[in-house]
Design a protein around this motif. Structure first.
Motif, PDB file in Angstrom:
ATOM      1  N   GLN A 255      35.704  54.673  40.087  1.00 52.10           N
ATOM      2  CA  GLN A 255      35.357  53.801  38.965  1.00 52.10           C
ATOM      3  C   GLN A 255      34.520  54.584  37.950  1.00 52.10           C
ATOM      4  O   GLN A 255      33.567  55.266  38.314  1.00 52.10           O
ATOM      5  N   LYS A 256      34.880  54.461  36.675  1.00 58.68           N
ATOM      6  CA  LYS A 256      34.148  55.170  35.624  1.00 58.68           C
ATOM      7  C   LYS A 256      32.736  54.600  35.471  1.00 58.68           C
ATOM      8  O   LYS A 256      32.528  53.402  35.618  1.00 58.68           O
ATOM      9  N   ILE A 257      31.786  55.490  35.186  1.00 58.41           N
ATOM     10  CA  ILE A 257      30.404  55.084  34.950  1.00 58.41           C
ATOM     11  C   ILE A 257      29.889  55.793  33.701  1.00 58.41           C
ATOM     12  O   ILE A 257      30.500  56.747  33.219  1.00 58.41           O
ATOM     13  N   GLU A 258      28.782  55.305  33.178  1.00 62.04           N
ATOM     14  CA  GLU A 258      28.134  55.954  32.046  1.00 62.04           C
ATOM     15  C   GLU A 258      26.920  56.729  32.547  1.00 62.04           C
ATOM     16  O   GLU A 258      26.223  56.269  33.445  1.00 62.04           O
ATOM     17  N   ALA A 259      26.695  57.902  31.944  1.00 58.15           N
ATOM     18  CA  ALA A 259      25.544  58.726  32.314  1.00 58.15           C
ATOM     19  C   ALA A 259      25.044  59.456  31.078  1.00 58.15           C
ATOM     20  O   ALA A 259      25.811  59.751  30.156  1.00 58.15           O
TER      21      ALA A 259
END
Length: 186
Positions: A103-107
């Motif tokens: 799952q894509k995440i923001e960082a």
């Protein structure tokens, strides 16, 4: 621009049942208290060896995936928060954010500069307005840092904006394209 990647990092941890004022003794024994948490995941209280964590943190930073090894279980996580003692700067607590690798995440990824600008050689001054950008990617695709080539800023008044980054297939920058990261001023 170049994205810098890291290898697969493991950190062995043990479950802990020590809390409160008794943690001070644990820290003197070379252990750091930590928590592993995430969506749909029961929070775990663990501890890690200080020297092992320091090596992993130096390599992974806050954008690299760390595999937290707990009793034959491998938990993919990001280092979320590192608390330090206000006087000694020693690490006193760590938060690991469990992630889903699919799952894509923001960082928040640091921006680093490489090479020299001809405008600086002519008396210009480099003004850094933002040294991080928010990227969205699969956890293992998040770059440890993104490089900006200063040799492309040729004159005083030149700016490097988010839209000036080349597009990447592995991640998307989630910032305003007009946001200025660097500029050369007189």
């Amino acid at each position: 621009m170049k994205a810098v990647k890291t290898q697969k990092l493991h950190l062995v941890v043990t479950a802990r049942d020590i809390f409160g004022k008794r943690l001070k003794k644990m820290r003197h024994q070379g252990l750091i208290p930590a928590n592993v948490f995430g969506p749909g995941f029961k929070s775990l209280s663990v501890s890690a060896q200080t020297k092992d964590f320091t090596k992993v943190y130096k390599a992974a930073g806050e954008t690299g995936v760390v595999y937290v090894d707990l009793a034959k279980e491998e938990i993919p996580a990001l280092i979320g928060n590192v608390q330090r003692h206000p006087i000694t700067n020693a690490i006193i607590h760590i938060d690991f954010r469990k992630i889903d690798l699919k799952q894509k995440i923001e960082a928040s990824v640091p921006v680093k500069t490489v090479n020299d600008s001809p405008a600086i050689a002519q008396g210009g001054v480099l003004l850094t307005q933002n040294d991080h950008v928010i990227v969205e990617a699969l956890p293992e695709e998040i770059p440890q840092s993104i490089e900006i080539d200063l040799s492309k800023l040729l004159e005083v008044g030149a700016e490097f904006r988010v839209k000036d980054f080349p597009t990447s297939v592995s991640y998307t920058i989630k910032e305003d394209p007009e946001k200025v990261l660097l500029s050369i001023i007189a």
